[in-house]
Write a protein that holds these residues in place. Structure first.
Motif, PDB file in Angstrom:
ATOM      1  N   UNK A 361     -17.861   4.501   4.753  1.00 24.66           N
ATOM      2  CA  UNK A 361     -18.944   5.885   3.651  1.00 24.66           C
ATOM      3  C   UNK A 361     -17.970   6.567   2.474  1.00 24.66           C
ATOM      4  N   UNK A 362     -18.696   6.321   1.197  1.00 25.18           N
ATOM      5  CA  UNK A 362     -16.854   6.592   0.691  1.00 25.18           C
ATOM      6  C   UNK A 362     -16.989   8.680  -0.143  1.00 25.18           C
ATOM      7  N   UNK A 363     -18.794   9.310   0.881  1.00 23.06           N
ATOM      8  CA  UNK A 363     -19.471  10.962   0.527  1.00 23.06           C
ATOM      9  C   UNK A 363     -18.943  11.508   2.037  1.00 23.06           C
ATOM     10  N   UNK A 364     -18.407  12.431   2.025  1.00 25.36           N
ATOM     11  CA  UNK A 364     -17.805  13.430   3.372  1.00 25.36           C
ATOM     12  C   UNK A 364     -18.938  12.753   4.937  1.00 25.36           C
ATOM     13  N   UNK A 365     -18.463  13.158   5.624  1.00 32.30           N
ATOM     14  CA  UNK A 365     -18.749  12.934   7.186  1.00 32.30           C
ATOM     15  C   UNK A 365     -19.102  13.938   7.731  1.00 32.30           C
ATOM     16  N   UNK A 366     -20.303  13.752   8.350  1.00 29.46           N
ATOM     17  CA  UNK A 366     -21.047  15.225   9.259  1.00 29.46           C
ATOM     18  C   UNK A 366     -20.760  14.937   9.944  1.00 29.46           C
ATOM     19  N   UNK A 367     -20.089  15.734  10.740  1.00 26.91           N
ATOM     20  CA  UNK A 367     -19.989  16.160  12.667  1.00 26.91           C
ATOM     21  C   UNK A 367     -20.859  17.165  13.165  1.00 26.91           C
ATOM     22  N   UNK A 368     -22.287  17.322  13.579  1.00 25.87           N
ATOM     23  CA  UNK A 368     -22.764  18.805  14.271  1.00 25.87           C
ATOM     24  C   UNK A 368     -23.053  18.305  15.804  1.00 25.87           C
ATOM     25  N   UNK A 369     -22.737  19.445  16.011  1.00 24.98           N
ATOM     26  CA  UNK A 369     -22.537  19.323  17.437  1.00 24.98           C
ATOM     27  C   UNK A 369     -23.490  20.605  18.580  1.00 24.98           C
ATOM     28  N   UNK A 373     -31.000  21.136  26.211  1.00 24.75           N
ATOM     29  CA  UNK A 373     -31.838  21.388  27.139  1.00 24.75           C
ATOM     30  C   UNK A 373     -30.977  20.654  28.805  1.00 24.75           C
ATOM     31  N   UNK A 374     -31.047  19.543  28.615  1.00 27.78           N
ATOM     32  CA  UNK A 374     -30.337  18.645  29.319  1.00 27.78           C
ATOM     33  C   UNK A 374     -28.280  18.151  29.086  1.00 27.78           C
ATOM     34  N   UNK A 375     -27.451  19.032  28.179  1.00 24.61           N
ATOM     35  CA  UNK A 375     -26.350  19.109  27.836  1.00 24.61           C
ATOM     36  C   UNK A 375     -26.245  19.087  26.723  1.00 24.61           C
ATOM     37  N   UNK A 376     -25.515  18.205  25.783  1.00 21.06           N
ATOM     38  CA  UNK A 376     -25.032  18.884  24.492  1.00 21.06           C
ATOM     39  C   UNK A 376     -25.341  17.028  23.564  1.00 21.06           C
ATOM     40  N   UNK A 377     -25.261  17.594  22.720  1.00 23.67           N
ATOM     41  CA  UNK A 377     -25.951  16.736  21.591  1.00 23.67           C
ATOM     42  C   UNK A 377     -25.238  16.387  20.074  1.00 23.67           C
ATOM     43  N   UNK A 378     -24.401  14.630  20.162  1.00 24.70           N
ATOM     44  CA  UNK A 378     -23.322  15.013  19.293  1.00 24.70           C
ATOM     45  C   UNK A 378     -24.127  13.958  17.951  1.00 24.70           C
ATOM     46  N   UNK A 379     -23.944  14.654  16.666  1.00 21.69           N
ATOM     47  CA  UNK A 379     -24.688  14.288  15.574  1.00 21.69           C
ATOM     48  C   UNK A 379     -23.673  13.171  14.782  1.00 21.69           C
ATOM     49  N   UNK A 380     -23.639  12.065  14.091  1.00 20.08           N
ATOM     50  CA  UNK A 380     -22.178  11.496  12.699  1.00 20.08           C
ATOM     51  C   UNK A 380     -22.594  11.144  12.303  1.00 20.08           C
ATOM     52  N   UNK A 381     -22.757  11.557  10.886  1.00 26.85           N
ATOM     53  CA  UNK A 381     -23.503  11.236  10.148  1.00 26.85           C
ATOM     54  C   UNK A 381     -22.695  10.848   9.029  1.00 26.85           C
ATOM     55  N   UNK A 436     -29.891   3.560   7.791  1.00 18.96           N
ATOM     56  CA  UNK A 436     -31.185   2.407   6.596  1.00 18.96           C
ATOM     57  C   UNK A 436     -30.625   1.958   6.285  1.00 18.96           C
ATOM     58  N   UNK A 437     -30.557   0.733   5.741  1.00 18.95           N
ATOM     59  CA  UNK A 437     -30.441   0.118   4.690  1.00 18.95           C
ATOM     60  C   UNK A 437     -29.905   0.423   3.644  1.00 18.95           C
ATOM     61  N   UNK A 438     -28.314   0.457   2.860  1.00 13.91           N
ATOM     62  CA  UNK A 438     -28.240   1.525   1.590  1.00 13.91           C
ATOM     63  C   UNK A 438     -28.249   2.860   1.898  1.00 13.91           C
ATOM     64  N   UNK A 439     -29.032   3.533   3.349  1.00 11.14           N
ATOM     65  CA  UNK A 439     -29.047   5.285   2.309  1.00 11.14           C
ATOM     66  C   UNK A 439     -27.766   5.148   3.442  1.00 11.14           C
ATOM     67  N   UNK A 440     -27.704   5.054   4.912  1.00  6.84           N
ATOM     68  CA  UNK A 440     -26.824   6.142   5.733  1.00  6.84           C
ATOM     69  C   UNK A 440     -26.622   5.385   7.133  1.00  6.84           C
ATOM     70  N   UNK A 441     -25.977   5.933   8.278  1.00  8.50           N
ATOM     71  CA  UNK A 441     -25.962   5.531   9.835  1.00  8.50           C
ATOM     72  C   UNK A 441     -25.997   6.721  10.154  1.00  8.50           C
ATOM     73  N   UNK A 442     -26.615   6.997  10.886  1.00  5.84           N
ATOM     74  CA  UNK A 442     -26.199   8.397  11.975  1.00  5.84           C
ATOM     75  C   UNK A 442     -26.093   7.758  13.465  1.00  5.84           C
ATOM     76  N   UNK A 443     -25.270   8.631  14.508  1.00  4.09           N
ATOM     77  CA  UNK A 443     -24.788   8.167  15.714  1.00  4.09           C
ATOM     78  C   UNK A 443     -25.181   8.929  16.758  1.00  4.09           C
ATOM     79  N   UNK A 444     -25.913   8.880  17.791  1.00  2.40           N
ATOM     80  CA  UNK A 444     -26.225   9.974  18.635  1.00  2.40           C
ATOM     81  C   UNK A 444     -25.692   9.805  19.793  1.00  2.40           C
TER      82      UNK A 444
END
Length: 453
Positions: A361-369, A373-381, A436-444
């Motif tokens: 990806x050539x655009x900025x990457x987002x990392x949310x924490x 209820x059961x723990x911690x969720x990490x999303x890399x977009x 989504x092909x051509x739009x981006x990827x999110x890893x949770x």
């Protein structure tokens, strides 16, 4: 002795012992009952004789009277206190009953006596003899019928035992065959696997829920697992050799170029050294990743400690921003979210996921924490090329790359996501990739606060 014969012999011998015990008990109980009944009949006859004797005249003709009450196959005699026979009334003077010793007894008495193979029941009763002395009236009855009956019973029990043992022996053979056949089939399958080096299942002719069927099913599942692991191992070795072949070829080519022109052309020297160094670093990194994935669960240890997942994520993002000169936006609900985990391995997960997002990806990457209820969720977009829907589930396979033509540009080896997945699962967490092909990827990534609970 094989198992089949052992089962047959054990079952037959065990049944034989049970039959002997049961038949012996029947024999001796029946014998005792018959003897007790015979003694009771003799005592009853003696009571009848003494009762009539006490109610008759004193001038009674005793031999004639006793002969009138003498049962068949019996003997009546009167015994004095000095063990002498005063009167003996018997069917024949040569009767075996006369060989019984004459013994004076005080009071009433009954017993079973035996001469040779013949049984006799004896009942005695005190009487007043003609001379006024106290004497013993003895009644002896021949019980040959008991012995005959017991012999017949013995023959019947023996025949019954044989009749039961023969079907039992045949049943034991059939049972042992049913038990041993799956084991023999398993042995033959193992031997065939050993000779041919192929994986084969034990044929299951009919569905059953017994232990033998479960053993065969377990063996077949084990074969499936071994075959799958074997195929994965071959694929892994094939992929590893293919991946290492390219950098080795590059090193060899530049080494030849360096050997031929390196001394004469400084630019060739610099290019060759830089290329060799770059490929060496890439091979070292790839080798370390392959060794990490090759470890089994017992070697893949997690050093649990209390850590702040927010600070670990921010540190990883900061290091990659400096290395790639790219923007990584970190958003956290809380500045400190504590959990139990291995900080170094989780930092490696961040490096892998952020590195992939930056590469594709050539655009900025987002990392949310965020805390759940059961723990911690990490999303890399990222807003990169994305992954086709039919290839999303394959990205966790070793050496798999969606677009193999861009490997040279990105430097990827296809080992990053499998390593990240293994580290997350070792923390009892889950990792999910949506794209989504051509739009981006999110890893949770979901991580529990305390993986031990």
């Amino acid at each position: 002795m094989n198992i089949k014969n052992r089962i047959t012999v054990f079952s037959t011998v065990f049944l034989l012992l049970v039959l002997l015990l049961a038949n012996g008990s029947i024999y001796f109980v029946f014998q005792k009952v018959m003897r007790d009944e015979a003694v009771e009949r003799t005592v009853t006859q003696m009571d009848t004789i003494t009762e009539v004797l006490h109610s008759t005249d004193e001038n009674l003709d005793m031999p004639r009277f006793l002969r009138a009450y003498l049962p068949a196959d019996s003997m009546i005699r009167v015994i004095s206190q000095d063990n002498a026979s005063l009167l003996n009334v018997a069917p024949s003077t040569s009767s075996e009953m006369t060989k019984l010793p004459a013994i004076y007894r005080e009071g009433e008495h009954s017993e079973v006596s035996k001469i040779g193979e013949t049984l006799y029941t004896v009942a005695v009763h005190p009487i007043i003899w003609e001379n006024g002395e106290v004497a013993t009236l003895e009644l002896v009855e021949d019980q040959t019928a008991i012995a005959n009956t017991m012999r017949v019973l013995q023959v019947i029990l023996t025949i019954a035992t044989l009749i039961i043992l023969i079907p039992s022996f045949l049943g034991g053979r059939v049972l042992s065959k049913l038990i041993v056949n799956p084991i023999v089939s398993m042995i033959q399958t193992m031997e065939e696997i050993q000779k041919r080096g192929t994986f084969k299942h034990i044929p299951l002719e009919q569905k059953s829920n017994d232990e033998l069927a479960k053993m065969a099913q377990t063996f077949n599942r084990m074969m499936d697992l071994l075959e799958a692991n074997y195929n994965k191992q071959e694929q892994f070795v094939s992929d590893a050799s293919h991946e290492l072949k390219t950098p080795l070829t590059v090193v060899e080519s530049y080494a030849k170029l360096l050997k031929r022109w390196g001394k004469e052309k400084p630019d060739v020297l610099d290019e060759a050294v830089e290329a060799i160094y770059s490929e060496a670093v890439r091979m070292k990194e790839m080798t370390q990743q392959m060794l990490l994935l090759a470890k089994d669960e017992s070697q893949f240890t997690i050093d649990y400690e209390k850590m702040n997942i927010t600070s670990v994520a921010k540190e990883a993002a900061r290091n990659l921003e400096k290395a790639f000169q790219r923007s990584i936006v970190v958003e956290a609900d809380e500045e400190e979210i504590s959990l139990e985990g291995d900080a170094q391995k989780l930092k490696q997960v961040f490096f892998i996921l952020l590195d992939n997002a930056i590469k594709y990806s050539s655009e900025p990457v987002n990392l949310s924490i965020s805390r759940t209820a059961s723990g911690v969720q990490l999303d890399i977009k990222d807003k990169g090329e994305g992954i086709p829907a039919d290839e999303v589930d394959k990205v966790y396979d070793r050496f798999y790359r969606v677009d193999k033509s861009r490997t040279r540009e990105t430097g990827g080896s296809g080992l990053g996501l499998p390593i990240a997945k293994r580290i997350v699962e070792a923390h009892h967490g889950k990792i999910k990739l949506s794209s989504v092909d051509g739009i981006g990827t999110t890893v949770t990534v979901h991580l529990p606060l305390n993986p031990h609970l």
